[in-house]
Design a protein around this motif. Structure first.
Motif, short mmCIF file in Angstrom:
data_model
loop_
_atom_site.label_atom_id
_atom_site.label_comp_id
_atom_site.label_asym_id
_atom_site.label_seq_id
_atom_site.Cartn_x
_atom_site.Cartn_y
_atom_site.Cartn_z
N ILE A 1 40.96 46.00 -16.11
CA ILE A 1 42.25 45.42 -15.76
C ILE A 1 42.24 43.93 -16.10
O ILE A 1 41.26 43.24 -15.82
N VAL B 1 45.19 40.57 -15.97
CA VAL B 1 46.55 40.13 -15.68
C VAL B 1 46.62 38.63 -15.93
O VAL B 1 45.75 37.88 -15.48
N TRP C 1 53.57 45.88 -17.12
CA TRP C 1 52.28 46.56 -17.22
C TRP C 1 52.23 47.51 -18.41
O TRP C 1 53.14 48.31 -18.63
N THR D 1 54.43 50.84 -11.40
CA THR D 1 53.24 50.00 -11.53
C THR D 1 53.16 48.94 -10.43
O THR D 1 52.48 47.92 -10.59
N GLY E 1 50.33 42.49 -17.61
CA GLY E 1 49.13 43.13 -17.09
C GLY E 1 48.74 44.28 -18.00
O GLY E 1 49.60 44.98 -18.53
N VAL F 1 45.97 47.57 -18.23
CA VAL F 1 44.92 48.37 -17.59
C VAL F 1 44.53 49.49 -18.54
O VAL F 1 45.40 50.08 -19.20
N MET G 1 45.50 45.95 -9.54
CA MET G 1 46.62 45.50 -10.37
C MET G 1 47.54 44.59 -9.59
O MET G 1 47.93 43.51 -10.05
#
Length: 479
Positions: A252, A254, A283, A301, A319, A321, A354
């Protein structure tokens, strides 16, 4: 003996297989036409992975050509083709048998063995799968008569010679006798554009590695999903988390995206908010290199669940992931491969991290929203855009990153590398007022020599001038 079987004599047997009409109808009902086509492209990439036999794939050697017309659909690749034993025993079955151990060492997302058949049945009633594996070339036809027949008779395998034999190892799937609605979609420029965008997003990592995909002769360009990372090891960097959860590597990151205004050293005087890249804000979720969703800004998300609902202030935030595993069934993805299984435990654990990362950067935007762009940009000089893997690798090298047993975590807020406005004080309060846009543009022109400065920046400057006048008046009164 089965404990559920009684001692009573078995005199007859009840049929317990699905009817072909029911199976085909239900199989195609919950997948869109674009997703069905992407399923076929997925199969091409799986072929390239098998061809590499566990090694790195040189995607620049591979192509996928998709051709759509009023009367037919065709997808052709040079990704290795289908071995004859796979075609005989697996590829055309309606589902995957428990003893099918293919791809157990491959990072793919195919689980159920229905992708190619579902795509064909979604589009039309007749198809041919022409393939060549090494020097063995053959074709498997699926006819409307076979679809109409109640039985599940094996499909014929026809050896290919002459002009119909593929020039190199690969596969060509052709679908004819298209359904009327499908034919209309294929003639619609809007659908073709939607398909190209879906390919650009879903397969962006493969396109960036050199894979060539064409739709009706037009090559598809990748959509880049990247984050800004300072080259200074004490400079600003994204929140990063990586951990293996139940055989799935979860990564992850961000941070800020590559919105033109923030990344540039030049201040062109244009509206800061309009310079933001919004297509990849929110995301993006990858499963084994396929983008399942891109730029999601919904509750799916986490937006609005412990963090604010998405709005334009957050258009500089991105973000990313990724879930990686050789066990495709453990990935949080549905059979369409373009939707998340949000009940998955690995997804729920990832979602906690997240939102933790998003809170950090939402706080950042709150601190900076009433400040001029130039004040913010200076902290990001020298920052470069990086994809997820590059971001994780670079940030993990920082001395302040936590690393243990493959677990990586970096919180830029705790490390004190997130820029804050110099004028931000604990006693600061937000001042909000509204004025007609015509008046804002007039004042913007007078203060900044452009009518298009952001309203927040105009209001902040007005307050600053009023404060200067107030300070001057107070000093004059004290003399």
């Amino acid at each position: 003996m089965d404990e559920n079987v009684t001692d009573n004599a078995i005199t007859e047997a009840a049929v317990a297989i699905p009817t072909k009409q029911f199976f085909v109808s239900m199989l195609t009902r919950d997948i869109t036409l674009a997703d069905a086509i992407l399923d076929l492209l997925d199969n091409c990439l799986d072929g390239a992975l098998r061809l590499a036999n566990g090694g790195d794939v040189d995607y620049s050697r591979h192509f996928v050509k998709i051709t759509l017309s009023k009367d037919s659909f065709q997808i052709e690749d040079n990704c290795g083709g289908i071995p004859r034993d796979v075609a005989k025993n697996y590829a055309f079955k309606m589902g995957r048998e428990p003893d099918d151990k293919r791809d157990t060492d491959t990072e793919t997302i195919g689980m159920y063995g229905v992708g190619m058949k579902r795509a064909i049945f979604k589009m039309g009633r007749s198809a041919k799968v022409n393939t060549r594996h090494l020097e063995d070339a053959f074709e498997v036809p699926i006819t409307s008569d076979w679809l109409d027949d109640k039985g599940w008779e094996p499909l014929p395998i026809l050896d290919m010679t002459g002009a119909d034999r593929l020039n190199e190892p690969g596969t060509k799937v052709s679908v004819t006798t298209l359904y009327a609605g499908v034919s209309r979609h294929f003639m619609n420029d809007g659908f073709l554009n939607e398909l190209r965008i879906s390919i650009a997003e879903h397969f962006t990592l493969f396109l960036q590695r050199g894979l060539k995909v064409e739709v009706n002769g037009t090559e598809v360009e990748a959509v880049h999903v990247e984050l800004l990372v300072s080259t200074d090891k004490d400079g600003p960097a994204p929140f990063v988390f990586q951990k293996t959860i139940d055989d799935v590597v979860v990564s992850i990151a961000v941070g800020l995206n590559t919105g033109r205004g923030l990344a540039s050293d030049e201040d062109d005087g244009q509206d800061f908010e309009r310079d933001r890249s919004v297509s990849t804000a929110g995301w993006t979720v990858f499963c084994n290199d396929r983008a399942v969703i891109v730029g999601d800004k919904s509750r799916l998300t986490g937006w609005g669940d412990g963090i604010p609902l998405y709005h334009y202030q957050f258009s500089i935030l991105t973000g990313i992931v990724e879930f990686r595993s050789k066990h495709a069934e453990k990935l949080p993805v549905t059979t369409t491969k373009r939707a998340l299984d949000t009940s998955s435990d690995v997804w729920l654990q990832a979602l906690v991290k997240m939102k933790e990362g998003m809170r950090i950067w939402i706080s950042y935007t709150n601190n900076w929203k009433n400040h001029p762009r130039s004040d913010q940009t200076k902290f990001w000089k020298g920052a470069i855009p990086m994809p997820l893997k590059g971001t994780v690798d670079v940030v993990a090298e920082r001395a302040t990153a936590k690393k243990a047993d493959g677990h990586i975590e970096y919180n830029p807020q705790k490390k004190g590398v997130i820029p804050k406005p110099e004028t931000l004080k604990p006693s600061s309060r937000r001042v909000v007022f509204s004025r007609p846009i015509e008046e804002i543009r007039l004042v913007s022109k007078a203060l900044f020599d452009t009518p298009d400065e952001a309203p927040g920046v105009v209001g902040d400057k007005c307050f600053e001038l009023a404060l200067q006048n107030a300070d001057a008046s107070e000093e004059g009164g004290n003399e």
